[in-house]
Design an enzyme around this catalytic site. Structure first.
Site, PDB file in Angstrom:
ATOM      1  N   ASP A  46      67.832  22.131   1.480  1.00 58.23           N
ATOM      2  CA  ASP A  46      66.553  21.412   1.484  1.00 58.23           C
ATOM      3  C   ASP A  46      65.416  22.375   1.174  1.00 58.23           C
ATOM      4  O   ASP A  46      65.593  23.598   1.227  1.00 58.23           O
ATOM      5  CB  ASP A  46      66.311  20.684   2.816  1.00 58.23           C
ATOM      6  CG  ASP A  46      66.627  21.559   4.002  1.00 58.23           C
ATOM      7  OD1 ASP A  46      66.300  22.762   3.963  1.00 58.23           O
ATOM      8  OD2 ASP A  46      67.202  21.047   4.983  1.00 58.23           O
ATOM      9  N   ASP A  48      61.463  23.409   1.925  1.00 61.32           N
ATOM     10  CA  ASP A  48      60.310  23.272   2.816  1.00 61.32           C
ATOM     11  C   ASP A  48      59.080  23.883   2.159  1.00 61.32           C
ATOM     12  O   ASP A  48      59.169  24.920   1.499  1.00 61.32           O
ATOM     13  CB  ASP A  48      60.568  23.983   4.145  1.00 61.32           C
ATOM     14  CG  ASP A  48      61.725  23.352   4.912  1.00 61.32           C
ATOM     15  OD1 ASP A  48      62.025  22.169   4.664  1.00 61.32           O
ATOM     16  OD2 ASP A  48      62.340  24.044   5.739  1.00 61.32           O
ATOM     17  N   ASP A 125      60.824  32.956  12.538  1.00 62.92           N
ATOM     18  CA  ASP A 125      61.796  33.681  13.347  1.00 62.92           C
ATOM     19  C   ASP A 125      62.243  35.015  12.725  1.00 62.92           C
ATOM     20  O   ASP A 125      61.942  36.081  13.256  1.00 62.92           O
ATOM     21  CB  ASP A 125      62.992  32.781  13.730  1.00 62.92           C
ATOM     22  CG  ASP A 125      63.572  31.984  12.571  1.00 62.92           C
ATOM     23  OD1 ASP A 125      63.170  32.219  11.415  1.00 62.92           O
ATOM     24  OD2 ASP A 125      64.458  31.136  12.825  1.00 62.92           O
TER      25      ASP A 125
HETATM   26  P1  ATP Z   1      68.934  26.170   6.806  1.00 61.40           P
HETATM   27  O1  ATP Z   1      69.419  26.676   5.506  1.00 61.40           O
HETATM   28  O2  ATP Z   1      70.021  26.139   7.819  1.00 61.40           O
HETATM   29  O3  ATP Z   1      68.133  24.903   6.752  1.00 61.40           O
HETATM   30  P2  ATP Z   1      66.400  27.333   7.390  1.00 61.40           P
HETATM   31  O4  ATP Z   1      65.986  28.771   7.449  1.00 61.40           O
HETATM   32  O5  ATP Z   1      65.782  26.487   6.345  1.00 61.40           O
HETATM   33  O6  ATP Z   1      67.957  27.319   7.320  1.00 61.40           O
HETATM   34  P3  ATP Z   1      65.338  25.466   9.267  1.00 61.40           P
HETATM   35  O7  ATP Z   1      65.805  25.147  10.642  1.00 61.40           O
HETATM   36  O8  ATP Z   1      65.406  24.432   8.216  1.00 61.40           O
HETATM   37  O9  ATP Z   1      66.144  26.756   8.815  1.00 61.40           O
HETATM   38  O10 ATP Z   1      63.839  26.003   9.426  1.00 61.40           O
HETATM   39  C1  ATP Z   1      63.017  26.263   8.318  1.00 61.40           C
HETATM   40  C2  ATP Z   1      62.164  27.500   8.580  1.00 61.40           C
HETATM   41  O11 ATP Z   1      61.319  27.287   9.723  1.00 61.40           O
HETATM   42  C3  ATP Z   1      62.957  28.754   8.924  1.00 61.40           C
HETATM   43  O12 ATP Z   1      63.364  29.431   7.760  1.00 61.40           O
HETATM   44  C4  ATP Z   1      61.967  29.557   9.727  1.00 61.40           C
HETATM   45  O13 ATP Z   1      61.038  30.203   8.883  1.00 61.40           O
HETATM   46  C5  ATP Z   1      61.215  28.473  10.495  1.00 61.40           C
HETATM   47  N1  ATP Z   1      61.802  28.206  11.813  1.00 61.40           N
HETATM   48  C6  ATP Z   1      62.714  27.258  12.116  1.00 61.40           C
HETATM   49  N2  ATP Z   1      63.041  27.280  13.412  1.00 61.40           N
HETATM   50  C7  ATP Z   1      62.319  28.263  13.972  1.00 61.40           C
HETATM   51  C8  ATP Z   1      62.202  28.783  15.293  1.00 61.40           C
HETATM   52  N3  ATP Z   1      62.928  28.278  16.290  1.00 61.40           N
HETATM   53  N4  ATP Z   1      61.329  29.806  15.489  1.00 61.40           N
HETATM   54  C9  ATP Z   1      60.606  30.300  14.475  1.00 61.40           C
HETATM   55  N5  ATP Z   1      60.674  29.875  13.221  1.00 61.40           N
HETATM   56  C10 ATP Z   1      61.521  28.861  12.951  1.00 61.40           C
HETATM   57 MG    MG Z   2      66.007  24.366   6.095  1.00 62.77          MG
END
Ligand code: ATP
Ligand code: MG
Length: 412
Positions: A46, A48, A125
């Site tokens: 996805d 963002d 994070d």
């Molecule tokens: P995935 O590929 O699994 O979706 P992702 O990195 O996109 O991994 P998401 O949970 O979709 O993870 O979150 C999107 C972004 O939001 C992360 O890359 C991070 O920058 C931020 N984020 C998400 N959860 C947290 C958290 N608990 N604390 C701080 N930042 C977070």
């Molecule tokens: Mg994501």
């Protein structure tokens, strides 16, 4: 590694959103997992977007958008089946200035204080998740050394690890998730506090932990994730009774179930949390049933006492919605029914809508070393036969002389 992102790998809808925002004079970046995955040559699942536009301003630009989220104010912009998530830059607030936003443990309760670009970077994070991409300039903004960490294949928290885990204990699980998914190592400073802080997961609502567990085990890297969860002592705060009931057979069963889930994800086959939970909670079901049986309960009686207690207990750690708990129970229930192959019972079992899942589960149990005679083999052959062949198999069983009941005390 080249640091270039090829625009053709970005969703056109994400590009549309970025273009319209920047056209209206706002800053707008692709951020998070999508930038990380694009730089690694993976396919993001996805996209963002982060922007300095206020949610109401974003809304005005996109009629196809709606607010979601309690913790964060986020907008979802829908394009057919694809959803682009747009979040306004948020500030990372420290305890002193935003006392009300923290529980006593230091955990963030609300997190919708808007902020600058720099604020948004530092509340993320991990460094590899704090990369921002602007397609017009084709430039990755990296304020925390994320690109270096991608090259070194390291998961590193931004800021002081202990503080960041106290703010949001789920970050401990996320560290493990990304380490397993990307096959990265966790930086020693980021890894060090996890074992002693894992108990903080107790403060996270079970519904959120359930969502995290699905991300842990349904993303194609479940087997390795499980190993790391155990290593970092996180598992005992997600599945405490599983940890207690782990025998070598149980451990093999779980590993095989997770491996088969991973294979199905890779082959684009459907996977259900019900099957996963059936495997993860099976060791405790067995242990508890056995102790009830030792106290004189029948196997089925023990099962009917045990399974609601297990669901109840598990729900205080990760929630377990009924839509998964019910099929999980059916898979378990069928484990007993697969044994009972007298006449019509075979057909009832065979026609049950969870037969296939239950049969797969039986094969895993046998592969893990659970002794059930030739049962898996029998059901495999049964499925291969046509109707008359099936009837013949059933008849052959009923013709076999019955074994003497084990508890028989008849004396000659
Ligand atoms: P995935 O590929 O699994 O979706 P992702 O990195 O996109 O991994 P998401 O949970 O979709 O993870 O979150 C999107 C972004 O939001 C992360 O890359 C991070 O920058 C931020 N984020 C998400 N959860 C947290 C958290 N608990 N604390 C701080 N930042 C977070
Ligand atoms: Mg994501």
């Amino acid at each position: 590694m080249t640091h270039s992102i090829q625009t053709e790998h970005i969703s056109i809808n994400a590009l549309k959103v970025l273009k319209r925002l920047s056209g209206a004079g706002f800053q707008a970046f692709l951020v998070g997992g999508s930038v990380r995955d694009l730089l690694l040559g993976l396919h993001p699942k996805d996209f963002d977007v982060a922007t300095d536009a206020h949610p109401d301003e974003v809304r005005e630009l996109f009629r196809n958008s709606r607010h979601i989220g309690k913790r964060f104010k986020i907008l979802h912009i829908r394009f057919g089946r694809e959803i682009i998530e747009v979040a306004t830059f948020r500030a990372h607030h420290d305890r002193e200035s935003h006392e009300d936003n923290h529980a006593d443990s230091g955990m963030i309760l609300r997190d919708n204080v808007y902020g600058s670009f720099e604020d948004d970077v530092s509340r993320r994070d991990f460094t590899i998740n704090a990369l921002y991409y602007q397609p017009d300039e084709q430039k990755v903004q990296d304020l925390t050394g994320g690109i270096g960490d991608l090259e070194k294949r390291v998961i590193r928290l931004i800021g002081d690890p202990e503080t960041r885990y106290r703010e949001d204990p789920v970050r401990m699980i996320r560290a493990v998730r990304f380490a397993a998914k990307l096959n990265f190592r966790i930086d020693p400073d980021t890894a060090a506090p996890i074992r002693s802080l894992s108990h903080l997961l107790n403060d996270v609502p079970p519904a959120r932990l359930f969502e995290e567990v699905l991300k842990l085990f349904m993303a194609g890297h479940a087997e390795q994730t499980f190993v790391l969860l155990k290593e970092y002592r996180l598992l005992e705060w997600l599945f405490p009774e599983t940890v207690r009931a782990l025998s070598p057979v149980a451990e093999r069963l779980i590993a095989l179930a997770l491996r088969s889930t991973d294979e199905r994800v890779r082959d684009d086959k459907p996977v259900t949390p019900a099957f996963l939970f059936a495997a993860l909670l099976w060791p405790q079901l067995q242990a508890q049933c056995q102790s009830l049986q030792a106290n004189g309960h029948s196997l089925l009686g023990a099962f009917h006492i045990t399974y609601p207690a297990i669901i109840n207990h598990q729900s205080s750690f990760t929630s377990l919605p009924r839509r998964y708990a019910i099929p999980m129970k059916e898979i378990w229930d069928l484990q007993f029914r697969l044994h009972r192959r007298q006449g019509r019972r075979v057909w009832t079992t065979f026609n049950h809508k969870r037969f296939r899942a239950a049969y797969d589960f039986l094969l895993l149990r046998e592969a893990a070393g659970d002794k059930s005679g030739d049962l898996g083999q029998w059901w495999t052959e049964f499925q291969e036969h046509d109707a008359s062949g099936k009837e013949a198999m059933i008849k052959e069983l009923s013709d076999k002389p019955k074994k003497k009941p084990r508890n028989s005390k008849r004396s000659k």
